[in-house]
Design an enzyme around this catalytic site. Structure first.
Site, short mmCIF file in Angstrom:
data_model
loop_
_atom_site.label_atom_id
_atom_site.label_comp_id
_atom_site.label_asym_id
_atom_site.label_seq_id
_atom_site.Cartn_x
_atom_site.Cartn_y
_atom_site.Cartn_z
N GLU A 105 18.32 12.64 79.02
CA GLU A 105 17.05 12.51 78.29
C GLU A 105 17.18 11.76 76.98
O GLU A 105 16.18 11.38 76.38
CB GLU A 105 16.43 13.91 78.07
CG GLU A 105 17.11 14.80 77.04
CD GLU A 105 18.34 15.54 77.56
OE1 GLU A 105 18.82 15.22 78.67
OE2 GLU A 105 18.82 16.44 76.84
N HIS A 108 23.35 14.61 78.70
CA HIS A 108 21.94 14.53 78.30
C HIS A 108 21.28 13.21 78.72
O HIS A 108 21.10 12.33 77.88
CB HIS A 108 21.84 14.62 76.78
CG HIS A 108 22.22 15.92 76.19
ND1 HIS A 108 21.34 16.98 76.08
CD2 HIS A 108 23.39 16.35 75.68
CE1 HIS A 108 21.95 17.99 75.52
NE2 HIS A 108 23.20 17.65 75.26
N CYS A 151 22.96 20.48 79.77
CA CYS A 151 23.85 21.05 78.76
C CYS A 151 23.56 22.55 78.56
O CYS A 151 23.92 23.33 79.44
CB CYS A 151 23.73 20.23 77.47
SG CYS A 151 25.16 20.40 76.42
N1 GLN Z 1 27.09 24.20 73.04
C1 GLN Z 1 25.72 24.43 73.40
C2 GLN Z 1 25.53 25.80 74.04
O1 GLN Z 1 26.44 26.55 74.16
C3 GLN Z 1 25.18 23.37 74.32
C4 GLN Z 1 25.10 22.05 73.60
C5 GLN Z 1 24.02 21.14 74.11
O2 GLN Z 1 23.07 21.57 74.76
N2 GLN Z 1 24.12 19.90 73.73
O3 GLN Z 1 24.46 26.10 74.44
#
Ligand code: GLN
Length: 197
Positions: A179, A177, A82
């Site tokens: 994890e 994710h 992410c």
């Molecule tokens: N929206 C977040 C960002 O721009 C990422 C979200 C996440 O890691 N769950 O970093």
């Protein structure tokens, strides 16, 4: 490399513990990385989920941007989830003003690509590189990979074809994710890459 792979989790912000737990369960020797000296003591690095603009700012404030970039250039395996995927992207769309990345993956990633209407969702994803069963994927204010460079492998896509997992050599990133769901196969793949590097 004899014994347990030494891997770090970049611990500036984000879901550091969740990654550390999975990697420890898989038998890795895990440390939290905040400083260049700590980075120099690991053979692979996980970039957690969190907020990519905050991790970027802290990385620059802690003098970590150049060392991480140098490690990527030197072939250190890295896995980003992410926000971590955003940090590995060569190009981002909808970053905050002045937001930078470490880069390394020839992809264009759009931050918060699902908008405020759909903050979070879960779905089952076929990931041929991991085999069966499908991956139960949790997306939280997730990014999308909008452009995939010629040398980058798309590991997974949504049903409409939008790419949500990529790999190029020792660098891997997922919009979701693993994890947080007990899905260990991406981390196992990452540790295999570390062992092979
Ligand atoms: N929206 C977040 C960002 O721009 C990422 C979200 C996440 O890691 N769950 O970093």
């Amino acid at each position: 490399m004899a014994g347990r792979p030494r891997v770090g989790v970049l611990a500036l912000q984000g879901d550091v513990r969740e990654h550390a737990r999975v990697l420890t369960e898989l038998g890795a020797d895990v440390s939290l990385v905040r400083r260049p000296t700590e980075l120099s003591e690991v053979d692979g690095l996980v970039l957690p989920g969190g907020e990519s603009s905050v991790i970027d700012k802290l990385a620059r404030a802690f003098g970590m941007q150049e060392p991480v970039r140098a490690a990527i250039a030197g072939g250190m395996p890295m896995y980003g989830t992410c926000a971590g995927l955003i940090l590995l992207a060569d190009r981002i769309t909808d970053g905050i003003s002045g937001q930078e990345t470490f880069g390394g993956l020839d992809v264009t990633v759009r931050r918060n690509a699902f908008g405020s209407q759909v903050d979070s969702f879960e779905t089952d994803l076929a990931v041929p590189a991991l085999g069966d069963p499908a991956v139960h994927a949790v997306f939280i204010r997730a990014p999308l990979v909008e452009r995939v460079g010629p040398d980058v492998q798309a590991l997974a896509a949504l049903e409409d074809g939008r790419v949500v997992a990529v790999q190029r050599g020792a660098l891997m990133g997922t919009s979701f994710h693993p994890e947080v769901t007990g899905e260990h196969r991406f981390h196992r793949r990452f540790l295999d890459i570390v062992r092979a590097a």
